[in-house]
Design an enzyme around this catalytic site. Structure first.
Site, PDB file in Angstrom:
ATOM      1  N   GLU A 217     -27.055 -15.553 -68.489  1.00  0.00           N
ATOM      2  CA  GLU A 217     -27.670 -16.590 -69.323  1.00  0.00           C
ATOM      3  C   GLU A 217     -27.258 -17.994 -68.888  1.00  0.00           C
ATOM      4  O   GLU A 217     -26.942 -18.858 -69.707  1.00  0.00           O
ATOM      5  CB  GLU A 217     -27.329 -16.365 -70.799  1.00  0.00           C
TER       6      GLU A 217
ATOM      7  N   GLU B 231     -28.944  -7.087 -71.887  1.00  0.00           N
ATOM      8  CA  GLU B 231     -28.474  -7.102 -73.267  1.00  0.00           C
ATOM      9  C   GLU B 231     -29.610  -6.639 -74.159  1.00  0.00           C
ATOM     10  O   GLU B 231     -30.703  -7.190 -74.100  1.00  0.00           O
ATOM     11  CB  GLU B 231     -27.996  -8.495 -73.701  1.00  0.00           C
TER      12      GLU B 231
END
Length: 1022
Positions: free
Chosen positions: A449, A531
């Protein structure tokens, strides 16, 4: 402080291969007099430096030395006699009590600061002429390492190993002490989650001849396995630190999992003085036994360096034969067998041990994951400790090894972005070198991220990191995990340019539609979920089972989230949605659940002391499974199982309708209450479009607002749930779920109504190779039934060669320190971590609580113990005793807590009103609970005959439909007599509840309502 020298081979020992040296490691524990006799028993190539350190926490609240007391701490003559004695790995943060002052929820309210370590030792004359280095597996963080007062060098990143050459700087006369000093800092905030502080991974002294295998100097690959051949190619980097060129013979020997010699090879290499050269040997193993998740067979490579007929160096490296494919359309396969990555994300912490690395604790954590059906681990979001890699390769767990949580653009003030430009290439290389021989590692991730992924400079950064990885290891794909691909990138955008460089992409929290769009737009790339879900839950807490998303309780002491798979943040998905989305897409390589276990810090959805752990885990921070564990187990395993939710058949009112969910791997389940059948429910047996069978119900779930049907719809047209549901009016007794296959019972789960607490029982888990053992305490009734509402303070004691290293109960809202001998039970349970201190004989553990029969368990002692490890200085630090003046069953928002009813301000008050924002698949929700209560509490009993409540009536709130009043007595809650209610005529007007006077410490108003409630003022009179 002296200037940092430029890195060189002398200071930072590097290499272009990877050696996992496992031979001749010294025991973790030395003699008790190690500090008074600092001679170091050097045994073999690598000697553990775990014991005999002294530690000083110079400043827990900052990274400066404000009064200069530690200015000379690196100098040999500095007096450290008053410092603490510690063993490393060591984490000073977890030893400190949590505090809301100067900390953040992201770090779990633990402090960091500035710490110093010193190790004093002498070396024998036999080491004269040897090459000596010190290797650190990890220091958090910004390590400055000194020998004899001189700075050897620095290493900022906490998660990669490093080494310094000590040759020519050491005293080797057997008498003169050497002083190794390490300065470490943890400026807050330095991480988005709890990181720990200090030398939290292992340290060793490495001794070799001048001609030796370079650090990370062995790279084993096994080409041609898919063709049925067992080729072993070994690239060995031979370092020559002598003054003359040498010709060395490199002999490599392969032994099979049973220890038998399977192949040998050899070659010669000429190495110039002060240089390193690479020798390549190739050998063939007949009928290689493949490493797999079911049978993780490990081979071992022995490498000998021979010069003039003398063996100068020997190393050993574990490896395995296996081959993988990440196909953009067909998905993932291991050794030609298609499978999904059934993965979890885990941060590098171990509950009450903090960041301390202990192999037994790691093994316990990963065996819990295996029991859930896990076959893969993402090291979120940093390179792992070598012990974690070793446990995964031994247990058969695939690994996605990740480098960074940020690149050049940071996420918190003091994270890695400050060092990225100078260090990222070296740290990426170290990550690959350290783990590339492991058969468990199948993916290299260059980041998670990272904000730079959508910035103009991102593609260039990605190109550099990818080049570093592929320059060392071209046998594994390079990917990253990202939240910036929830729609198809525009051509030429940073996201597009980065994805085109990667082999594949891990997406975080994408809808089914968005991952389909990426697959269609990039057919040559493979995709998976790095995720998934991020559903939050608290073990044993349940709310609104008929809602797909629900609010949180903000009442102090009751901050928790529902375990009905229905508490979601704006970016998250339910576990069931994530499982279905992955299941139905053959091209999707699999998923990594966020998270396998609750971890310290990042306590979404709360940001208030003392909520100090996350809610994301399938198991809690103590390692006790939540209901989510059984949801994923039902989808990721095939052994017959059945699980009842809620895990509590005690704390309900008679006749209360209880929504009972059943997770099972079996299609037919009968629910039985007190011998009476409540009916049989069945899953439908369905098939994916590519022919894989699964179980699911048929009713539309309503869990995807993006689909025309309003429900997630499989490509085969199916909708439904992954659990069976009954609504059962509560009655005390036994509730049993019986799973049947072909009419035969194959599994059952049972809940029994508990009586009053009677005793504490202890269950000791088997310990792996390491110092730590885990013992679970359960509060039970006279029949041995767990009492889910029991929360007595448990006191753990130890006799024998061990100590209490830490305690945990899995409760996210907990003010006390973890490293102490006492803790309240939560939902009837708690866990103690017992550290062996070294020595023979059993370790007897006891747990007691006032008024209960104590429990006893025994764990074996081990010579791998630590005398001064976690918990060695633990003292009882009870959490602050807070007796509220007002309480409530449920508060809908952080600013509508019970105390607001007592502050005299009519603009503030308690309310159960909440609004849960929309998620990517669900609309916003705001629905009142049918019943709630508020109460007034006094430190001493007082006489009360009336309570006045000011109800707010407006667009959001109304009056209750009915009220009841009860008072606390020695027998429990009892209703007051002759209750008379006089309702206020308008909004905020007082409503008076009068009754026969009682003497009590608490009076409670229970309100039934069809709308939300708000009380601006609450008072009582006699």
């Amino acid at each position: 402080m002296p200037p940092t020298p430029e890195p060189s081979r002398r200071l930072i020992l590097g290499g272009v291969g990877a050696a996992v040296v496992t031979s001749a490691l010294a025991p973790a524990a030395r003699a008790a007099d190690a500090l008074t006799r600092p001679d170091l028993a050097v045994t073999g190539r690598a000697t553990d430096l775990g014991t005999g350190w002294r530690f000083a926490l110079a400043n827990p609240d900052g990274v400066t030395d404000p009064d200069g007391r530690f200015a000379d701490a690196a100098n040999p003559g500095y007096d450290d006699s008053g410092w603490q004695v510690v063993d490393v790995p060591h984490d000073w943060s977890i030893e400190l009590p949590p505090t809301e002052h100067g900390t953040q929820s992201g770090s779990g309210f633990f402090r960091g600061g500035l710490g110093w370590y010193r190790k004093t030792f002498s070396l024998p004359p036999s080491l004269a002429g040897k090459r000596v280095s010190v290797e650190f597996d990890g220091v958090y963080s910004d390590a400055h390492v000194y020998l004899g007062g001189e700075l050897l060098g620095t290493h900022p990143y906490a998660y990669t190993g490093f080494a310094f050459d000590l040759t020519g700087r050491l005293h080797t006369d057997g008498r003169t002490p050497n002083v190794l000093a390490v300065r470490a800092t943890n400026p807050l905030p330095s991480s988005r989650w709890y990181s720990g502080s200090g030398i939290y991974r292992r340290v060793r002294l490495v001794v070799t001849e001048p001609v030796h295998v370079a650090r990370h100097g062995t790279f084993v690959t096994t080409p041609d396995i898919a063709a049925g051949r067992g080729t072993v190619r070994v690239a060995t980097d031979v370092a020559n630190d002598s003054a003359a060129p040498v010709t060395a013979e490199v002999r490599t020997t392969v032994t099979d999992p049973a220890g038998r010699v399977a192949a040998k090879s050899g070659t010669t290499v000429t190495v110039a003085a002060g240089q390193t050269a690479t020798a390549v040997t190739t050998q063939s193993v007949q009928g290689p036994q493949l490493w797999s998740v079911e049978q993780p067979r490990l081979y071992r490579l022995r490498t000998d360096i021979i010069v003039a007929g003398r063996a100068l160096d020997t190393t050993t490296t574990d490896f395995g034969f296996r081959y993988t494919e990440f196909h953009p359309a067909r998905g993932f396969s291991l050794n030609g067998v298609p499978m999904k990555l059934r993965g979890v994300n885990l941060h590098a912490t171990q509950g009450p041990l903090g960041a301390v690395i202990d192999q037994a604790a790691l093994e316990r954590q990963l065996r819990l994951m295996l029991a859930m059906g896990v076959n893969a681990l993402r090291t979120a979001h940093n390179p792992p400790a070598p012990e974690l890699v070793a446990v995964c390769e031994r247990l058969g767990i695939l690994m996605m090894v990740e480098a960074f949580d940020c690149w050049r653009t940071g996420k918190v003030e003091f994270d890695y972005h400050r060092d990225f430009d100078a260090w990222s290439a070296r740290d990426t290389a170290e990550m690959v070198h350290a783990a590339k021989n492991s058969p468990a590692v199948v993916l290299w991730s260059i980041g998670n991220e990272v904000p730079d992924a959508s910035m103009a400079g991102g593609p260039q950064i990605a190109a550099g990191l990818i080049a570093v990885v592929r320059g060392i290891d071209s046998t594994r794909p390079v990917i990253m995990g990202s939240d910036r691909y929830r729609s198809v990138p525009a051509p030429g955008s940073p996201q597009d340019l980065i994805l085109r460089q990667l082999d594949g992409l891990g997406v975080n929290y994408n809808t089914a539609q968005s991952i389909d769009g990426l697959h269609a737009a990039y057919p040559d790339k493979f995709f998976f979920e790095s995720e998934s879900s991020s559903e939050t839950s608290t073990r044993g807490v349940y709310q609104d089972p008929d809602l797909l998303n629900t609010g949180e309780n903000h009442t102090p002491g009751k901050r928790a989230t529902s375990s009905y798979d229905n508490n979601l943040a704006s970016w998250t998905f339910s576990g069931e949605y994530s499982l279905k989305k992955d299941r139905d897409r053959k091209f999707c390589q699999g998923q990594f659940l966020w998270a396998g276990q609750d971890y310290l810090g990042e306590p979404t959805p709360y940001d208030v002391f003392p909520v100090k752990t996350s809610f994301f885990g399938a198991v809690d921070s103590a390692g006790l499974p939540k209901d989510a564990f059984h949801l994923f187990r039902s989808q990721w395993t095939t052994t017959p199982m059945v699980h009842l939710t809620p895990m509590d058949w005690t704390t309900h009112r008679p006749g209360e309708p209880v929504s009972v969910w059943v997770y099972s791997t079996v299609d037919t389940v009968e629910l039985v209450l007190n011998g009476r059948s409540l009916g049989v429910r069945r899953f439908d047996r369905k098939t994916t479009v590519d022919g894989r069978v699964y179980l699911e119900t048929t009713e539309p779930v309503g869990d995807d607002k993006n689909d025309p049907s309003g429900s997630y719809t499989s490509p085969n047209g199916g909708t439904g749930k992954l659990h069976l549901t009954w609504t059962v009016p509560f009655e005390p007794g036994t509730l049993t779920a019986i799973a049947r296959s072909g009419g035969r019972e194959v599994a059952r789960d049972r809940l029994v109504t508990a009586g009053p607490p009677r005793a504490v029982t202890l269950t000791a888990e088997p310990r792996g190779d390491g110092a730590m053992a885990f013992v679970t305490a359960s509060v039970v009734d006279a029949h041995g039934v767990l009492v889910p509402g029991a929360e007595p303070v448990l006191r753990f004691g130890v006799r024998g060669p061990g100590r209490v290293a830490g305690v945990d109960n899995g409760r996210q809202e907990l003010a006390q320190s973890y490293q102490q001998p006492t803790i309240p039970a939560f939902k009837g349970q708690a866990v103690a971590v017992i550290a062996a201190t070294g020595g023979r004989g059993p370790i007897t553990v006891t747990a007691s609580a006032p008024g209960l029969e104590p429990g006893t368990a025994t764990v074996p002692g081990t010579n791998l113990g630590q005398r001064n490890g976690p918990g060695a200085r633990a003292v009882e630090r009870p959490g602050p005793s807070v007796v509220p003046a007002a309480d409530a069953s449920y508060s809908g928002a952080p600013d509508t807590l019970p105390a607001a009813m007592l502050d005299g301000d009519p603009a503030t008050g308690w309310s159960n009103f909440y609004v849960k924002p929309a998620t990517a698949t669900l609309p916003a929700v705001s629905r009142p609970r049918p019943q709630d209560w508020v109460s007034l509490i006094w430190p001493a009993a007082r006489r009360v005959g009336a309570v006045t409540a000011n109800f707010v009536v407006d667009a959001r709130h109304g009056r209750p439909d009915a009220v009841e009043v009860a008072c606390r007595t020695a027998r429990g809650w009892e209703p007051v007599r002759n209750l008379k209610v006089t309702w206020g005529s308008g909004s905020n007007d007082p409503t008076t509840l009068e009754f026969d006077p009682v003497t009590t410490t608490e009076v409670r108003i229970t309100m039934t309502a069809t709308g939300f409630l708000r009380i601006s003022a609450l008072s009582a009179r006699s």
